[in-house]
Design an enzyme around this catalytic site. Sequence first.
Site, short mmCIF file in Angstrom:
data_model
loop_
_atom_site.label_atom_id
_atom_site.label_comp_id
_atom_site.label_asym_id
_atom_site.label_seq_id
_atom_site.Cartn_x
_atom_site.Cartn_y
_atom_site.Cartn_z
N THR A 45 0.62 -1.57 0.08
CA THR A 45 -0.19 0.02 -0.05
C THR A 45 1.22 1.40 -0.35
O THR A 45 0.47 2.24 -1.06
CB THR A 45 -1.17 -0.09 0.68
OG1 THR A 45 -2.12 -1.33 0.94
CG2 THR A 45 -1.92 0.82 0.71
N TYR A 108 -13.39 -4.68 -0.97
CA TYR A 108 -15.07 -4.25 -1.72
C TYR A 108 -15.40 -5.58 -2.20
O TYR A 108 -16.96 -5.70 -1.42
CB TYR A 108 -13.37 -3.91 -2.51
CG TYR A 108 -15.79 -2.85 -3.45
CD1 TYR A 108 -16.08 -2.13 -3.01
CD2 TYR A 108 -15.91 -3.73 -4.55
CE1 TYR A 108 -17.13 -1.06 -3.89
CE2 TYR A 108 -17.16 -3.26 -4.71
CZ TYR A 108 -18.16 -1.72 -4.33
OH TYR A 108 -18.85 -0.94 -4.99
N TYR A 134 -2.42 -10.57 4.82
CA TYR A 134 -1.94 -9.62 5.30
C TYR A 134 -3.73 -8.64 5.70
O TYR A 134 -4.54 -8.95 4.77
CB TYR A 134 -1.34 -8.04 4.36
CG TYR A 134 -1.79 -6.97 4.50
CD1 TYR A 134 -1.83 -6.58 5.51
CD2 TYR A 134 -1.16 -6.48 3.49
CE1 TYR A 134 -1.45 -4.87 6.26
CE2 TYR A 134 -1.80 -4.60 3.12
CZ TYR A 134 -1.48 -3.85 4.88
OH TYR A 134 -1.52 -2.96 4.56
N ARG A 139 -8.61 -0.62 5.59
CA ARG A 139 -8.78 -0.15 4.16
C ARG A 139 -9.86 -1.45 3.42
O ARG A 139 -9.76 -0.77 1.79
CB ARG A 139 -7.90 -0.57 3.63
CG ARG A 139 -7.06 0.75 4.04
CD ARG A 139 -4.89 0.60 3.17
NE ARG A 139 -4.44 1.68 3.93
CZ ARG A 139 -4.27 3.23 3.07
NH1 ARG A 139 -5.03 2.77 2.44
NH2 ARG A 139 -3.76 4.23 3.10
N LYS A 162 0.65 -10.51 8.44
CA LYS A 162 1.45 -8.44 8.79
C LYS A 162 -0.74 -8.02 9.07
O LYS A 162 -1.89 -8.14 8.49
CB LYS A 162 1.60 -7.47 7.02
CG LYS A 162 1.35 -6.87 7.91
CD LYS A 162 1.41 -5.38 6.98
CE LYS A 162 1.87 -4.48 6.79
NZ LYS A 162 2.07 -3.73 5.52
N ILE A 204 5.74 -4.91 10.10
CA ILE A 204 5.86 -4.21 8.64
C ILE A 204 5.89 -2.45 8.32
O ILE A 204 4.61 -2.41 8.84
CB ILE A 204 5.24 -4.35 7.12
CG1 ILE A 204 5.91 -6.51 7.67
CG2 ILE A 204 5.36 -4.33 6.23
CD1 ILE A 204 4.66 -7.11 6.81
#
Length: 304
Positions: A45, A108, A134, A139, A162, A204
Site C-alpha cells: 500500500t 471491496y 495481510y 482499508r 501482517k 512491516i
Amino acid sequence: MITGSIVALVTPMFRDNQEVDWDCLKRLVEWHIAQGTNAIVAVGTTGESPTLDVQEHMATIAAIVEDADGRVPVIAGTGANSTREAIEWTHRAQQIGADACLLVTPYYNKPTQEGLYLHHKAIAEAVDIPQILYNVPGRTACDMLPATVARLAEIPNIVGIKEATGDLDRVNQLVSTCPEGFAIYSGDDFTALELILRGGHGDISVTANVAPKLMAEMCRLALAGEVDAAREINKRLIPVHEAMFVESNPIPVKWAVAEMGLMEHAIRLPLTELSAAYHLKVIRALEQADLLSGAQTVNSEFTG
C-alpha cells in the site's frame, strides 16, 4: 523466518510526470540496507500498489530484487480481490525472484471467513513461495479473524501474517492459536513494539521509510528482550508514527521522505500531496526524533 524491521517501501516518482524514478529507487534500497533495515516490502500500500499498472508493479518488484541482490529479503505485494489475479501476480513475483509474497485480504467484495480461507489456500497451493497474509480491515472492509488465520497457518507455505488492526488482544489470540514458527508481524507502527513483546516477530513499517536505523534498533532490542531500551526508542518515535498518518498513507510519508532530500515530491492521483496544514506537524515530528538534523548529510550521501 524474516524478523525485525521490514520497510513498506515508498515508490519514488518524478514530480513532473509521476513516472517511477528507477535510479532513486535503487538509492533508497541501498540506504535501507546501510541503515539496518531487515527486509523490504515491494509495492505494498505504501508503495502505491493501487495506482501502478501491472507492468510497473512487476518492474518495481524486479528492480528491488535486483538492487537488493540477496542482501536482504524482498517481499512482493501480490494481493488482489480476484483469486485468479492474485495467483498470477504471485507466480510472476516468484519468477522474478522475490523471497516471499504479501497478500492482502480481498478488498471491496467482502468475502466470508470461508471465502478468505479458500482464497488464500488456492494461492498457496498454486504457487510454491512463502506467503504472508495481510489483514487491514480499515482499508479493505474485510477482517480475517484469528480462527481463520490459524486454519491457514497449517498450510506449509503460508508462513506469517501482517496484522494491521492494532488490536493487541487479537495479537494474543494469534500467538496462542497459530503454530510455532508462524510469523506475526505488526502492520501498525503505533503498537508494533507491544506486538513484538507479546510474541510477535517484527514490524512491516511505514515509519521505517524515514527512520530506518531507529526502527531496526527498536525491533532488535524488543526481540532480544531489552524492553527498557526498546521503549526509549519507541517513545522518541511516537510523534513520527502519528505524523505519518495525519492523512491517508502514503501521503505523509512520501512528503516526509522528499523533505529529507531522498526523492522528489511526487504522488499519483487520486492521492494528492500532503495538505499545507500538516506540513509543520510532520516537520516538527521529524525534528523531535532528530531525523532532520542530519538531513543535509544524509542527502549528500544519498545522492553522491
